[in-house]
Design a protein around this motif. Structure first.
Motif, PDB file in Angstrom:
ATOM      1  N   PRO A   1       0.800  -1.234   0.000  1.00  0.00           N
ATOM      2  CA  PRO A   1       0.000   0.000   0.000  1.00  0.00           C
ATOM      3  C   PRO A   1       0.827   1.275   0.000  1.00  0.00           C
ATOM      4  CG  PRO A   1      -0.939  -1.610   1.510  1.00  0.00           C
ATOM      5  CD  PRO A   1       0.376  -2.173   1.060  1.00  0.00           C
ATOM      6  N   GLU A   2       2.000   1.259   0.608  1.00  0.00           N
ATOM      7  CA  GLU A   2       2.813   2.480   0.688  1.00  0.00           C
ATOM      8  C   GLU A   2       3.702   2.693  -0.543  1.00  0.00           C
ATOM      9  OE1 GLU A   2       5.185  -0.847   2.662  1.00  0.00           O
ATOM     10  OE2 GLU A   2       3.094  -0.182   2.577  1.00  0.00           O
ATOM     11  N   THR A   3       3.644   1.821  -1.509  1.00  0.00           N
ATOM     12  CA  THR A   3       4.459   1.965  -2.712  1.00  0.00           C
ATOM     13  C   THR A   3       4.107   3.254  -3.449  1.00  0.00           C
ATOM     14  OG1 THR A   3       4.459  -0.444  -2.943  1.00  0.00           O
ATOM     15  CG2 THR A   3       5.194   0.837  -4.840  1.00  0.00           C
ATOM     16  N   ARG A   4       5.138   3.958  -3.944  1.00  0.00           N
ATOM     17  CA  ARG A   4       4.933   5.166  -4.739  1.00  0.00           C
ATOM     18  C   ARG A   4       5.268   4.869  -6.199  1.00  0.00           C
ATOM     19  NH1 ARG A   4       8.826   9.093  -2.673  1.00  0.00           N
ATOM     20  NH2 ARG A   4       9.910   7.291  -1.805  1.00  0.00           N
ATOM     21  N   LEU A   5       4.430   5.379  -7.080  1.00  0.00           N
ATOM     22  CA  LEU A   5       4.566   5.135  -8.514  1.00  0.00           C
ATOM     23  C   LEU A   5       4.705   6.461  -9.245  1.00  0.00           C
ATOM     24  CD1 LEU A   5       1.495   2.714  -8.847  1.00  0.00           C
ATOM     25  CD2 LEU A   5       3.854   2.059  -8.297  1.00  0.00           C
ATOM     26  N   SER A   6       5.446   6.456 -10.352  1.00  0.00           N
ATOM     27  CA  SER A   6       5.548   7.681 -11.153  1.00  0.00           C
ATOM     28  C   SER A   6       6.082   7.378 -12.536  1.00  0.00           C
ATOM     29  CB  SER A   6       6.475   8.702 -10.481  1.00  0.00           C
ATOM     30  OG  SER A   6       6.641   9.850 -11.305  1.00  0.00           O
ATOM     31  N   ILE A   7       5.478   8.025 -13.531  1.00  0.00           N
ATOM     32  CA  ILE A   7       6.118   8.147 -14.843  1.00  0.00           C
ATOM     33  C   ILE A   7       7.029   9.367 -14.718  1.00  0.00           C
ATOM     34  CG2 ILE A   7       5.761   8.551 -17.298  1.00  0.00           C
ATOM     35  CD1 ILE A   7       3.022   7.275 -17.012  1.00  0.00           C
ATOM     36  N   MET A   8       8.291   9.122 -14.491  1.00  0.00           N
ATOM     37  CA  MET A   8       9.208  10.156 -14.005  1.00  0.00           C
ATOM     38  C   MET A   8       9.895  10.968 -15.099  1.00  0.00           C
ATOM     39  SD  MET A   8      10.363  11.313 -11.055  1.00  0.00           S
ATOM     40  CE  MET A   8      10.056  10.038  -9.834  1.00  0.00           C
ATOM     41  N   GLU A   9       9.781  10.532 -16.371  1.00  0.00           N
ATOM     42  CA  GLU A   9      10.650  11.084 -17.411  1.00  0.00           C
ATOM     43  C   GLU A   9      10.535  12.598 -17.590  1.00  0.00           C
ATOM     44  OE1 GLU A   9      10.772   6.776 -18.053  1.00  0.00           O
ATOM     45  OE2 GLU A   9       9.183   8.198 -17.538  1.00  0.00           O
ATOM     46  N   MET A  10       9.316  13.151 -17.438  1.00  0.00           N
ATOM     47  CA  MET A  10       9.141  14.584 -17.650  1.00  0.00           C
ATOM     48  C   MET A  10       9.972  15.408 -16.662  1.00  0.00           C
ATOM     49  SD  MET A  10       7.783  16.676 -19.771  1.00  0.00           S
ATOM     50  CE  MET A  10       6.592  15.624 -20.621  1.00  0.00           C
ATOM     51  N   LYS A  11      10.286  14.851 -15.518  1.00  0.00           N
ATOM     52  CA  LYS A  11      11.143  15.533 -14.541  1.00  0.00           C
ATOM     53  C   LYS A  11      12.500  15.860 -15.159  1.00  0.00           C
ATOM     54  CE  LYS A  11      13.366  14.835 -10.035  1.00  0.00           C
ATOM     55  NZ  LYS A  11      13.516  13.933  -8.866  1.00  0.00           N
ATOM     56  N   TRP A  12      12.927  15.058 -16.119  1.00  0.00           N
ATOM     57  CA  TRP A  12      14.228  15.235 -16.754  1.00  0.00           C
ATOM     58  C   TRP A  12      14.091  15.784 -18.173  1.00  0.00           C
ATOM     59  CZ3 TRP A  12      17.800  14.811 -13.162  1.00  0.00           C
ATOM     60  CH2 TRP A  12      17.538  13.997 -12.056  1.00  0.00           C
ATOM     61  N   GLY A  13      12.910  16.306 -18.497  1.00  0.00           N
ATOM     62  CA  GLY A  13      12.706  16.880 -19.818  1.00  0.00           C
ATOM     63  C   GLY A  13      12.592  15.840 -20.918  1.00  0.00           C
ATOM     64  N   LEU A  14      12.087  14.651 -20.562  1.00  0.00           N
ATOM     65  CA  LEU A  14      11.985  13.552 -21.504  1.00  0.00           C
ATOM     66  C   LEU A  14      10.563  13.004 -21.527  1.00  0.00           C
ATOM     67  CD1 LEU A  14      15.275  11.694 -20.472  1.00  0.00           C
ATOM     68  CD2 LEU A  14      14.937  13.112 -22.508  1.00  0.00           C
ATOM     69  N   VAL A  15      10.315  12.093 -22.439  1.00  0.00           N
ATOM     70  CA  VAL A  15       9.029  11.381 -22.494  1.00  0.00           C
ATOM     71  C   VAL A  15       9.278   9.909 -22.179  1.00  0.00           C
ATOM     72  CG1 VAL A  15       8.001  12.964 -24.163  1.00  0.00           C
ATOM     73  CG2 VAL A  15       9.254  10.943 -24.978  1.00  0.00           C
ATOM     74  N   PRO A  16       8.250   9.186 -21.759  1.00  0.00           N
ATOM     75  CA  PRO A  16       8.417   7.742 -21.525  1.00  0.00           C
ATOM     76  C   PRO A  16       8.862   7.056 -22.813  1.00  0.00           C
ATOM     77  CG  PRO A  16       6.328   8.520 -20.643  1.00  0.00           C
ATOM     78  CD  PRO A  16       6.883   9.643 -21.452  1.00  0.00           C
ATOM     79  N   ASP A  17       9.904   6.232 -22.713  1.00  0.00           N
ATOM     80  CA  ASP A  17      10.429   5.608 -23.934  1.00  0.00           C
ATOM     81  C   ASP A  17      10.901   4.181 -23.698  1.00  0.00           C
ATOM     82  OD1 ASP A  17      12.699   6.132 -22.420  1.00  0.00           O
ATOM     83  OD2 ASP A  17      13.938   6.591 -24.157  1.00  0.00           O
ATOM     84  N   MET A  18      10.368   3.545 -22.647  1.00  0.00           N
ATOM     85  CA  MET A  18      10.782   2.180 -22.339  1.00  0.00           C
ATOM     86  C   MET A  18       9.582   1.230 -22.383  1.00  0.00           C
ATOM     87  SD  MET A  18      13.822   2.851 -19.558  1.00  0.00           S
ATOM     88  CE  MET A  18      14.645   1.285 -19.859  1.00  0.00           C
ATOM     89  N   GLY A  19       8.753   1.431 -23.379  1.00  0.00           N
ATOM     90  CA  GLY A  19       7.633   0.531 -23.615  1.00  0.00           C
ATOM     91  C   GLY A  19       6.332   0.939 -22.967  1.00  0.00           C
ATOM     92  N   GLY A  20       6.357   1.981 -22.144  1.00  0.00           N
ATOM     93  CA  GLY A  20       5.160   2.367 -21.409  1.00  0.00           C
ATOM     94  C   GLY A  20       3.986   2.753 -22.290  1.00  0.00           C
ATOM     95  N   MET A  21       4.270   3.387 -23.407  1.00  0.00           N
ATOM     96  CA  MET A  21       3.169   3.821 -24.271  1.00  0.00           C
ATOM     97  C   MET A  21       2.571   2.669 -25.079  1.00  0.00           C
ATOM     98  SD  MET A  21       2.344   6.827 -23.615  1.00  0.00           S
ATOM     99  CE  MET A  21       3.035   8.071 -22.516  1.00  0.00           C
ATOM    100  N   ALA A  22       3.218   1.510 -25.048  1.00  0.00           N
ATOM    101  CA  ALA A  22       2.628   0.317 -25.654  1.00  0.00           C
ATOM    102  C   ALA A  22       1.767  -0.446 -24.653  1.00  0.00           C
ATOM    103  CB  ALA A  22       3.721  -0.598 -26.201  1.00  0.00           C
ATOM    104  N   THR A  23       2.021  -0.252 -23.358  1.00  0.00           N
ATOM    105  CA  THR A  23       1.290  -1.011 -22.335  1.00  0.00           C
ATOM    106  C   THR A  23       0.225  -0.181 -21.618  1.00  0.00           C
ATOM    107  OG1 THR A  23       3.126  -0.518 -20.815  1.00  0.00           O
ATOM    108  CG2 THR A  23       3.150  -2.657 -21.914  1.00  0.00           C
TER     109      THR A  23
END
Length: 261
Positions: free
Chosen positions: A131-153
């Motif tokens: 329950p205490e797990t934290r989740l994030s699509i973090m790439e925008m923090k570094w000026g990037l977009v998700p690029d490790m398969g996330g947009m396919a899943t």
């Protein structure tokens, strides 16, 4: 240190990210090790289920920031654009190798699952999270977009507005919120134990039916309805009366656990 450990017992594989001093942050060596583990498991006919987990206090903290420098100083075109695994590059295969495995994969999440780690978990069939797990699509923090398969899943799991919200902001969310949005399958105080128990339950089912079911679910998510219906019929036809199904029938009638070859 070996970036990934692989333990196979009783037709189950336990795959563990093994960089606990860095909260299993992903470097190039880990990407290669994860892909190698997935591809080795894909070749095993005796495999029935997989648990994917992280050693130490987190599942995976995302891409190792040291790698950002290597990417920025190198040639992104040469590193990212070549298709090394079918339609995917190796960064995408890091996640998609688990989606494409012929048996169910269960990710056990604790601590954090950020960026590359979150996309790795999305490649699994199920995600059990503390329950205490934290989740994030973090790439925008570094000026990037998700690029490790996330947009396919991601589009198979949640709504477009949720994907946008998480991608544009790089905000952290709780596992409970992730469950509400379809990103987490189940909450459990001991996700590793629960994932293993679930994998053991799956392993007790007909191995040929489980593999057929994973193929069928994948087809249902990607193909036109007519093709899905035909695949449904074909998979069922190929199971009926075969040794695994006959053993299931015999075990049910005799009130015992089935024994598969």
């Amino acid at each position: 240190m070996t970036r990934v450990t692989l333990d196979i017992q009783d037709n189950l594989a336990l795959v563990t990210l093994n960089r606990p001093d860095k909260m299993n942050a992903v470097d190039f060596e880990m990407i290669d090790a994860v892909i190698a583990a997935g591809e080795a498991l894909a070749a095993r006919d005796d495999l029935r289920a997989v648990v994917l987990q992280g050693e130490g206090r987190a599942f995976c903290a995302g891409l190792d920031v040291v790698n950002f420098g290597a990417l920025a100083m190198g040639d992104p075109e040469a590193l990212i654009m070549p298709r090394t695994h079918g339609a995917a590059n190796k960064f995408q295969q890091f996640s998609l190798v688990w989606r494409d495995l012929p048996v169910p994969v269960i990710a056990a999440l604790h601590g954090v699952a950020f960026g590359a780690g979150f996309q790795l978990a999305l490649g699994a069939d199920m995600r059990i999270a503390a329950p205490e797990t934290r989740l994030s699509i973090m790439e925008m923090k570094w000026g990037l977009v998700p690029d490790m398969g996330g947009m396919a899943t991601l589009p198979h799991l949640t709504r477009a507005d949720v994907i946008g919200r998480l991608t544009y902001t790089a905000d952290e969310i709780t596992a409970e919120q992730g469950a509400d949005w379809g990103l987490v399958t189940e909450l459990n105080a001991d996700p590793q134990a629960r994932a293993l128990a679930l994998a053991q339950s799956i392993a007790g089912r007909s191995p040929s039916a489980i593999r057929a079911a994973k193929r069928l679910i994948r087809k249902a998510l990607t193909a036109p309805e007519a093709e899905v219906l035909m695949t449904e019929s074909r998979e069922q036809t190929d199971l009926i009366g075969k040794p695994d199904q006959m053993e299931v029938i015999a075990a049910n009638l005799q009130k015992r656990a089935p024994q598969f070859k």
